[in-house]
Design an enzyme around this catalytic site. Structure first.
Site, short mmCIF file in Angstrom:
data_model
loop_
_atom_site.label_atom_id
_atom_site.label_comp_id
_atom_site.label_asym_id
_atom_site.label_seq_id
_atom_site.Cartn_x
_atom_site.Cartn_y
_atom_site.Cartn_z
N HIS A 119 0.84 -1.21 0.00
CA HIS A 119 0.00 0.00 0.00
C HIS A 119 0.87 1.25 0.00
O HIS A 119 0.59 2.22 -0.71
CB HIS A 119 -0.86 0.07 1.28
CG HIS A 119 -1.88 -1.01 1.42
ND1 HIS A 119 -2.01 -1.78 2.55
CD2 HIS A 119 -2.86 -1.42 0.58
CE1 HIS A 119 -3.01 -2.63 2.41
NE2 HIS A 119 -3.55 -2.43 1.22
N LYS B 286 -16.68 -6.85 6.41
CA LYS B 286 -15.61 -7.68 5.83
C LYS B 286 -15.23 -8.83 6.74
O LYS B 286 -14.88 -8.60 7.89
CB LYS B 286 -14.40 -6.81 5.51
CG LYS B 286 -13.84 -7.13 4.15
CD LYS B 286 -12.70 -6.24 3.77
CE LYS B 286 -12.14 -6.75 2.44
NZ LYS B 286 -10.97 -6.04 2.01
N ARG C 163 -2.39 -5.46 -8.44
CA ARG C 163 -1.36 -6.49 -8.29
C ARG C 163 -1.50 -7.47 -9.45
O ARG C 163 -1.43 -7.09 -10.59
CB ARG C 163 -1.50 -7.18 -6.93
CG ARG C 163 -1.18 -6.27 -5.77
CD ARG C 163 -1.62 -6.86 -4.47
NE ARG C 163 -3.05 -7.11 -4.47
CZ ARG C 163 -3.77 -7.50 -3.45
NH1 ARG C 163 -3.18 -7.74 -2.31
NH2 ARG C 163 -5.06 -7.67 -3.55
N SER D 78 -2.94 -7.59 2.89
CA SER D 78 -3.13 -7.47 4.34
C SER D 78 -3.50 -8.84 4.92
O SER D 78 -3.07 -9.18 6.03
CB SER D 78 -4.23 -6.47 4.65
OG SER D 78 -3.86 -5.20 4.23
O1 PNS Z 1 -8.83 -2.65 0.54
P1 PNS Z 1 -10.13 -3.04 -0.06
O2 PNS Z 1 -10.94 -3.82 0.96
O3 PNS Z 1 -10.01 -3.75 -1.36
O4 PNS Z 1 -10.92 -1.67 -0.33
C1 PNS Z 1 -12.20 -1.69 -0.91
C2 PNS Z 1 -12.84 -0.30 -0.82
C3 PNS Z 1 -12.96 0.16 0.62
C4 PNS Z 1 -11.99 0.68 -1.59
C5 PNS Z 1 -14.25 -0.41 -1.48
O5 PNS Z 1 -14.95 -1.44 -0.88
C6 PNS Z 1 -15.03 0.89 -1.38
O6 PNS Z 1 -14.78 1.81 -2.11
N1 PNS Z 1 -16.01 0.91 -0.46
C7 PNS Z 1 -16.87 2.05 -0.26
C8 PNS Z 1 -18.31 1.73 -0.71
C9 PNS Z 1 -18.53 2.13 -2.16
O7 PNS Z 1 -18.27 3.23 -2.57
N2 PNS Z 1 -19.06 1.17 -2.96
C10 PNS Z 1 -19.35 1.41 -4.36
C11 PNS Z 1 -18.20 1.06 -5.25
S1 PNS Z 1 -18.24 -0.64 -5.63
#
Ligand code: PNS
Length: 162
Positions: free
Chosen positions: A17, A41, A93, A131
């Protein structure tokens, strides 16, 4: 003034990250690391609390003057609007990330086409890093030190000593 969000769950933040955050900080005037609550999650939610995850990101990016971290709940595009960010930066990735990231970028584009999603490729040494791998190594006694900054290594050691 170009402001970008780097969103994620960051449970916990890894060197992978941080590589993306550092590179985003060179491309944009300001980078806001958006730490998602991600309460749903996994079966019992994230390992670290939202406050802990924000604090670990803040400690890890301490040397970067144009990077800050904020917690968020709800839609990423709403945070982009309220912080006046015009871009979302994500790390990519291996090919396995692509479909999920493609879907999120497409949904975000539908919701808010003025916010651009920008992908930065992970360098080879972090292609496999996540992670969840770091959490598993920490839990099972593997050597995870080189994958995370010192503050995270200490926080993980304390978490699994509890
Ligand atoms: O590290 P991650 O878990 O892959 O991050 C995912 C994240 C937090 C970036 C994604 O789940 C997110 O943007 N969540 C906020 C909710 C949202 O906006 N959802 C609509 C887009 S699919």
């Amino acid at each position: 003034m170009k402001r970008a969000l780097v969103p994620g769950t960051f449970d916990p933040v890894t060197e992978g990250h941080l590589d993306i955050i550092r590179r985003a900080a060179k491309l944009f005037d300001e980078v806001v690391v958006a730490v998602a609550a991600s309460a749903g999650k996994g079966p019992s939610g994230p390992l670290f609390s939202l406050d802990e995850r924000v604090s670990l990101v803040e400690q890890s990016v301490g040397g970067l003057s144009n990077v800050s971290a904020v917690p968020f709940e709800g839609l990423l595009v709403d945070l982009a609007r309220s912080t006046q960010a015009t871009a979302v930066v994500k790390g990519l990735r291996a090919i396995t990330d692509f479909e999920y990231e493609f879907q999120m970028a497409a949904v975000n584009f539908e919701l808010s086409p003025e916010v651009e999603t920008v992908f930065i490729m992970s360098p080879p040494q972090y292609m496999y890093l996540s992670s969840s791998i770091v959490r598993e190594l920490a839990q099972l006694g593997g050597d995870f030190g080189r994958f995370v900054p010192d503050c995270v290594a200490q926080a993980l050691a304390e978490k699994f000593a509890e």
